[in-house]
Design a protein around this motif. Sequence first.
Motif, PDB file in Angstrom:
ATOM      1  N   LYS A   1       0.168   5.255   1.290  1.00  0.00           N
ATOM      2  CA  LYS A   1      -0.757   6.103   2.027  1.00  0.00           C
ATOM      3  C   LYS A   1      -0.137   7.483   2.171  1.00  0.00           C
ATOM      4  O   LYS A   1       1.040   7.609   2.502  1.00  0.00           O
ATOM      5  CB  LYS A   1      -1.022   5.509   3.408  1.00  0.00           C
ATOM      6  CG  LYS A   1      -1.958   6.320   4.254  1.00  0.00           C
ATOM      7  CD  LYS A   1      -2.173   5.678   5.601  1.00  0.00           C
ATOM      8  CE  LYS A   1      -3.104   6.528   6.435  1.00  0.00           C
ATOM      9  NZ  LYS A   1      -3.343   5.943   7.751  1.00  0.00           N
TER      10      LYS A   1
ATOM     11  N   SER B   1       0.812  -1.211   0.000  1.00  0.00           N
ATOM     12  CA  SER B   1       0.000   0.000   0.000  1.00  0.00           C
ATOM     13  C   SER B   1       0.851   1.270   0.000  1.00  0.00           C
ATOM     14  O   SER B   1       2.013   1.260   0.386  1.00  0.00           O
ATOM     15  CB  SER B   1      -0.940   0.018   1.209  1.00  0.00           C
ATOM     16  OG  SER B   1      -0.194   0.174   2.400  1.00  0.00           O
TER      17      SER B   1
ATOM     18  N   TYR C   1       0.375   7.412  -8.399  1.00  0.00           N
ATOM     19  CA  TYR C   1      -0.795   6.807  -7.765  1.00  0.00           C
ATOM     20  C   TYR C   1      -1.923   7.787  -7.445  1.00  0.00           C
ATOM     21  O   TYR C   1      -3.005   7.369  -7.098  1.00  0.00           O
ATOM     22  CB  TYR C   1      -0.383   6.079  -6.481  1.00  0.00           C
ATOM     23  CG  TYR C   1       0.191   4.715  -6.743  1.00  0.00           C
ATOM     24  CD1 TYR C   1      -0.606   3.584  -6.701  1.00  0.00           C
ATOM     25  CD2 TYR C   1       1.540   4.558  -7.051  1.00  0.00           C
ATOM     26  CE1 TYR C   1      -0.082   2.328  -6.957  1.00  0.00           C
ATOM     27  CE2 TYR C   1       2.077   3.317  -7.305  1.00  0.00           C
ATOM     28  CZ  TYR C   1       1.268   2.206  -7.248  1.00  0.00           C
ATOM     29  OH  TYR C   1       1.794   0.965  -7.497  1.00  0.00           O
TER      30      TYR C   1
ATOM     31  N   PHE D   1      -4.684   9.999   0.407  1.00  0.00           N
ATOM     32  CA  PHE D   1      -5.268   8.758  -0.083  1.00  0.00           C
ATOM     33  C   PHE D   1      -4.569   7.557   0.523  1.00  0.00           C
ATOM     34  O   PHE D   1      -3.509   7.663   1.112  1.00  0.00           O
ATOM     35  CB  PHE D   1      -5.252   8.677  -1.622  1.00  0.00           C
ATOM     36  CG  PHE D   1      -3.880   8.675  -2.248  1.00  0.00           C
ATOM     37  CD1 PHE D   1      -3.076   7.549  -2.235  1.00  0.00           C
ATOM     38  CD2 PHE D   1      -3.394   9.810  -2.864  1.00  0.00           C
ATOM     39  CE1 PHE D   1      -1.821   7.546  -2.819  1.00  0.00           C
ATOM     40  CE2 PHE D   1      -2.146   9.820  -3.457  1.00  0.00           C
ATOM     41  CZ  PHE D   1      -1.354   8.689  -3.435  1.00  0.00           C
ATOM     42  N   ASN D   2      -5.202   6.407   0.350  1.00  0.00           N
ATOM     43  CA  ASN D   2      -4.649   5.124   0.764  1.00  0.00           C
ATOM     44  C   ASN D   2      -4.961   4.158  -0.375  1.00  0.00           C
ATOM     45  O   ASN D   2      -6.107   3.785  -0.562  1.00  0.00           O
ATOM     46  CB  ASN D   2      -5.272   4.651   2.076  1.00  0.00           C
ATOM     47  CG  ASN D   2      -4.583   3.428   2.636  1.00  0.00           C
ATOM     48  OD1 ASN D   2      -3.623   2.925   2.058  1.00  0.00           O
ATOM     49  ND2 ASN D   2      -5.081   2.946   3.758  1.00  0.00           N
ATOM     50  N   LYS D   3      -3.925   3.792  -1.144  1.00  0.00           N
ATOM     51  CA  LYS D   3      -4.142   2.960  -2.323  1.00  0.00           C
ATOM     52  C   LYS D   3      -3.274   1.709  -2.279  1.00  0.00           C
ATOM     53  O   LYS D   3      -2.227   1.696  -1.645  1.00  0.00           O
ATOM     54  CB  LYS D   3      -3.826   3.743  -3.600  1.00  0.00           C
ATOM     55  CG  LYS D   3      -4.774   4.892  -3.825  1.00  0.00           C
ATOM     56  CD  LYS D   3      -4.609   5.491  -5.169  1.00  0.00           C
ATOM     57  CE  LYS D   3      -5.660   6.587  -5.358  1.00  0.00           C
ATOM     58  NZ  LYS D   3      -5.563   7.215  -6.640  1.00  0.00           N
ATOM     59  N   LYS D   4      -3.720   0.703  -2.991  1.00  0.00           N
ATOM     60  CA  LYS D   4      -2.964  -0.538  -3.124  1.00  0.00           C
ATOM     61  C   LYS D   4      -1.785  -0.291  -4.058  1.00  0.00           C
ATOM     62  O   LYS D   4      -1.934   0.351  -5.091  1.00  0.00           O
ATOM     63  CB  LYS D   4      -3.874  -1.624  -3.678  1.00  0.00           C
ATOM     64  CG  LYS D   4      -3.251  -2.987  -3.685  1.00  0.00           C
ATOM     65  CD  LYS D   4      -4.304  -4.028  -3.987  1.00  0.00           C
ATOM     66  CE  LYS D   4      -3.728  -5.399  -4.068  1.00  0.00           C
ATOM     67  NZ  LYS D   4      -3.353  -5.958  -2.804  1.00  0.00           N
TER      68      LYS D   4
END
Length: 147
Positions: free
Chosen positions: A54, A52, A146, A68-71
């Motif tokens: 973040k 992740s 991202y 944001f918090n993305k894979k």
Amino acid sequence: MKLLKIGLLASAFAMLLISCKTVAQNSTIESITLRNTYGRGGFTSITATKDSLKTSSAGGRMTDYPNFNKKMNAKDWEKLVSGINISSLEKTKSGERRGHYDGPDEIFTIKTPEKEYEFYNVAKEDQGYKQLEKLKTNLNNLLSQYK
């Protein structure tokens, strides 16, 4: 009798090998964080783990910074950690902290299973500076990719 001694020595050696961890296993990086504090002006933070990415920010100066918090994919994680040399981190020294004077601080935190490395305002002359500067560039590139 000689065969029994050899058997005991071989089993002791095998137990030793099984119980030991290699240096490569010990130095796996679990997370990387880059924080910038701006005194009363706010802060920004980018944290990457193997799965992740973040980001967070607060304060008046941070209106354009994404939260944001993305894979994250494994290829990007490997690219990020491949440039980090743990033995070089051991020799890196932090600079002076300025946050308590309302100044900006650049803080790197790198976590491994054995230890957490935290560096404040590393001087350009320090041998670990180039490594951390490259890490900062890679994190910022990931951020733009991202968001």
